[in-house]
Structures are given as C-alpha cells and as structure tokens.
Design a protein around this motif. Structure first.
Motif, PDB file in Angstrom:
ATOM      1  N   GLY A 138     -42.376 -32.719 -20.335  1.00  3.25           N
ATOM      2  CA  GLY A 138     -43.252 -33.367 -21.296  1.00  3.25           C
ATOM      3  C   GLY A 138     -42.692 -34.655 -21.864  1.00  3.25           C
ATOM      4  O   GLY A 138     -43.313 -35.276 -22.736  1.00  3.25           O
ATOM      5  N   VAL A 158     -46.177 -28.058 -23.908  1.00  3.37           N
ATOM      6  CA  VAL A 158     -44.942 -28.240 -24.668  1.00  3.37           C
ATOM      7  C   VAL A 158     -43.855 -27.377 -24.036  1.00  3.37           C
ATOM      8  O   VAL A 158     -44.068 -26.186 -23.765  1.00  3.37           O
ATOM      9  CB  VAL A 158     -45.125 -27.834 -26.141  1.00  3.37           C
ATOM     10  N   CYS A 201     -51.241 -26.472 -24.030  1.00  2.00           N
ATOM     11  CA  CYS A 201     -52.037 -26.595 -25.243  1.00  2.00           C
ATOM     12  C   CYS A 201     -53.342 -25.828 -25.059  1.00  2.00           C
ATOM     13  O   CYS A 201     -53.948 -25.855 -23.992  1.00  2.00           O
ATOM     14  CB  CYS A 201     -52.336 -28.062 -25.529  1.00  2.00           C
ATOM     15  N   ARG A 207     -50.256 -29.195 -29.822  1.00  2.00           N
ATOM     16  CA  ARG A 207     -48.821 -29.457 -29.676  1.00  2.00           C
ATOM     17  C   ARG A 207     -48.095 -29.165 -30.995  1.00  2.00           C
ATOM     18  O   ARG A 207     -47.006 -28.572 -31.008  1.00  2.00           O
ATOM     19  CB  ARG A 207     -48.582 -30.904 -29.247  1.00  2.00           C
ATOM     20  N   SER A 222     -43.410 -33.912 -26.806  1.00  3.10           N
ATOM     21  CA  SER A 222     -44.244 -33.899 -25.608  1.00  3.10           C
ATOM     22  C   SER A 222     -45.299 -34.993 -25.657  1.00  3.10           C
ATOM     23  O   SER A 222     -45.917 -35.235 -26.697  1.00  3.10           O
ATOM     24  CB  SER A 222     -44.940 -32.540 -25.463  1.00  3.10           C
ATOM     25  N   ALA A 247     -39.048 -26.873 -30.018  1.00  2.00           N
ATOM     26  CA  ALA A 247     -40.025 -27.438 -29.086  1.00  2.00           C
ATOM     27  C   ALA A 247     -39.647 -28.884 -28.804  1.00  2.00           C
ATOM     28  O   ALA A 247     -39.396 -29.672 -29.725  1.00  2.00           O
ATOM     29  CB  ALA A 247     -41.426 -27.366 -29.677  1.00  2.00           C
ATOM     30  N   THR A 304     -45.262 -26.236 -31.665  1.00  2.00           N
ATOM     31  CA  THR A 304     -43.987 -26.610 -32.274  1.00  2.00           C
ATOM     32  C   THR A 304     -43.695 -25.735 -33.491  1.00  2.00           C
ATOM     33  O   THR A 304     -42.559 -25.275 -33.697  1.00  2.00           O
ATOM     34  CB  THR A 304     -44.017 -28.095 -32.681  1.00  2.00           C
TER      35      THR A 304
END
Length: 388
Positions: free
Chosen positions: A181, A317, A358, A295, A312, A309, A299
């Motif tokens: 990513g 991710v 995602c 995203r 990205s 994470a 995270t």
C-alpha cells in the motif's frame, strides 16, 4: 483381454507434446481465489476482505449500462474498444493512438511480456511484488531478477541499478504498491528515469492510483519511449469482475500490441460498463471517500489490538502483526477459520503483515471481532512452539 491396434497406439503416443519450457513450469496459479477456498472449506466467507476488490461497488450508471448491453451480448465486442478509448483519451487529454484497452491489467501484462521477453531475457522486479507479473515472465522463459523492498516501499534506485547490471529489457514497478500500500510521488519516479538504463522499458503499474493522494500519478510524457503505464477499472471503479484495463504509452508500442493481443477478447458488456463508470466521476469521488474512511477504520482496529497499520494509498491496508511471517500466518489462519477472508504478503520481511481490503462498516465489524481472537490463537501457538 487382448488389446486392438488402436488401444496399443493410444498407450504409446506421448501427446500432447508440450514445449520444454511448459514442462519446466509448475502447475500453479499466482493467487488462490476466495471461491476456490470457499469450495474447499465447504462454506462461504462472512467478510470478503482479501482480494483488493472495491466492495463499495461500481457506479449505478455502469450497472445500468451493462444491463442494457446484455441485450446485445450475442454480438462480439468492438475489437478496437473505440468508444471507451475515445473517452479515455478525452479524460487523460492525450491522443487515442496512445491508449490500448485489454482484459484487465493481467491480460495486458501477458501481452507486453509476450512482445518483449523470450527465453533468458532479463526482467527486474521487487521481491514480493505482484506475482501475476512474475507468472507471465516465467511463462515466456524470462529470467527474473529481484531486489528487496526498502522500508516497505519498492526501491526505485535498486530496481534501476539491477536493470543496468543484468541488461534488463523490462522493469516492473507498481505505484501505489501491492501488497504494502506504499507509494512514491510521481515526480520522483519521473526524476529517477534518468537512471533507467538504455534499452530497458519501465512498466509502471498504476492500478491503485485513483485511491492515492494527489501527485502520486507519474506525469510521464505520453511519447516517452521508456515507459508504459497501466490502469484498471477493477479497483476504484469497482468492476473487478468485468476485467477492463488499459495501457498508456508511445503510439508505436501501443500499435505493436496488435501483433499479439486477442482482438475480440473484450466483453461487450464490460466495455459499456467501463464507459459509463468513467463518465460518472461523482461516483468515483464517493468511493474515494468511502475508501479513506475505511482505511482510517482499519487503522483504528489495528491500534486497538496493539498493532500498527502501514500508511496506504490503496483500497487495502497492510497491518503489521509485530512478529514474523509464521506469526502473521497463524493470525491469517484464525481469521479464515472465523470466516473472515484476508491475505498476506508472501515474502519476508513484508510477510509480517496481513492485508485487509477496505469495506463497509458491517464487514469491518466482523474483522474487528475476529482479530483479537486470531491474535490470541497465534500467541498461544507461538508459546507452545517455544515450550516444545
């Protein structure tokens, strides 16, 4: 029982007579699809978060266009993808002669390798980068040379240095990168072209560029003979099942594809859907917002479980599980057992991560519930291994 002559003939014939190259290749595929895994496990996944698909879906206008086009599916698709090419030319502000539409980036990769690579020809890529490209290179007998990632980014300088060392005909770079990513600024890629050795072609895979920050797309002169860029409708446009990709390059290189491509390989319905999707930039903007929100959510889930994470620029991710590939694989296996489909990079040290697509809140809620269970199972297995 006595055998007749025909039976003895059939037993003695060694057919089909595969090429030595085909005989040398393993019977493998780059990815085992989720449907294959579901058949093997005897049930469907509850959350499909491992295939880098755009779970938010395509434009409603694209769906409608494909439904209408289905009425004429008895016709072959336009061999030139004329309407879509013209629309892409207007979208990018370049001549139509610099664009080729094909059966996803995967199909275009196969055509490009077929055009350029013969047995023993050197090709450079990153260790752990997109395996389908490697699959095509092996299928035409190319010699793959790999360089490691640098701080979870593809190392442009190392790629170009290796290309000079081995006299590579083709260099593969994805920006943004799959599976990590990560991304480079487009201007930095253009600046680095000064170090690309003469005779090498840079294949710049920009499959995820619509998901990335402004400035990620490389501002390459469309007539620069050193670069071919590839884009897709599979990611941000949400049409992975339609298999529509396109290449942007110097007109002579685009024309050369006509020597090897499947001229009627493009599905008529897919062409109509891609055209409608391109024309609905409002939906693309909506999806970009959904991806950014997801995203952030992934995270947060990682942080709640003591994980990190990675930043990205894609619609997935990479989550650092904090240990090695064996530990990450144990986490992955537990998630799969809980009906949450994710994947992981396959080369160290990037394989310390799992990769999560995602998706909508309901899918990420299933991931959030399954992750602490998976981490506990992986830690328990690790402790048992140490004890033994």
């Amino acid at each position: 029982m006595p055998q007749d002559g025909n039976s003895r003939y059939l037993r003695c014939m060694k057919t089909p007579r595969y090429t030595p190259l085909a005989l040398s290749l393993p019977s493998t595929v780059p990815f085992v699809g989720p449907e294959t895994q579901e058949r093997s496990r005897g049930k469907a996944f509850a959350a499909r978060l491992g295939a880098n698909e755009n779970i938010f879906g395509p434009s409603p206008l694209a769906i409608n266009a494909m439904q209408q086009a289905a009425e004429e599916i008895w016709k072959y698709g336009d061999a030139q993808s004329h309407d879509l090419v013209q629309a892409l030319a207007a979208h990018h502000g370049i001549p139509a002669q610099n664009i080729l539409v094909g059966e996803g980036i995967d199909g275009l990769l196969g055509y490009l390798v077929r055009l350029l690579i013969g047995p023993g020809d050197a090709v450079v890529t990153s260790q752990g980068a997109y395996p389908t490209f490697n699959y095509h290179v092996a299928g035409f007998g190319g010699a793959l040379h790999m360089v490691p990632y640098r701080y979870d980014h593809e190392d442009i300088q190392a790629l170009f240095a290796k290309a000079a060392e081995v006299d590579a005909k083709l260099v593969y770079l994805s920006n943004p990168d799959n599976p990590m990513g990560s991304w480079h600024r487009g201007q930095d890629i253009v600046a680095a072209l000064a170090d690309l050795p003469e005779g090498a072609l840079l294949l710049l895979d920009e499959a995820y560029v619509e998901c990335a920050p402004t400035g990620t797309a490389a501002p390459v002169d469309i007539n620069d003979p050193r670069v071919i860029r590839m884009r897709t409708f599979s990611k941000a446009y949400g049409m992975a099942g339609a298999r529509v990709g396109y290449a942007l390059a110097q007109a002579d290189l685009i024309l050369a594809f006509n020597k090897v491509r499947n001229h009627f390989g493009m599905n008529r319905t897919a062409q109509a859907g891609a055209l409608a999707a391109l024309q609905d930039q409002n939906w693309l903007t909506h999806v970009q917002g959904e991806i950014a929100t997801a995203r952030k959510h992934i995270t947060e889930i990682a942080a709640e479980n003591g994980l990190t994470a990675l930043p990205s620029a894609t619609n997935f991710v990479a989550v650092d599980c904090g240990q090695d590939g064996d530990f990450a694989k144990a986490v992955l296996d537990s998630l799969l057992a809980q009906d949450v489909f994710v994947r992981m990079p396959f080369a160290a040290p990037q394989n310390r991560c799992i990769r999560v697509s995602c998706g909508p809140d309901e899918d990420l809620a299933l991931f959030a519930a399954a992750l602490p269970v998976a981490l506990a199972a992986a830690r328990s297995a690790c402790a048992a291994d140490i004890a033994s």
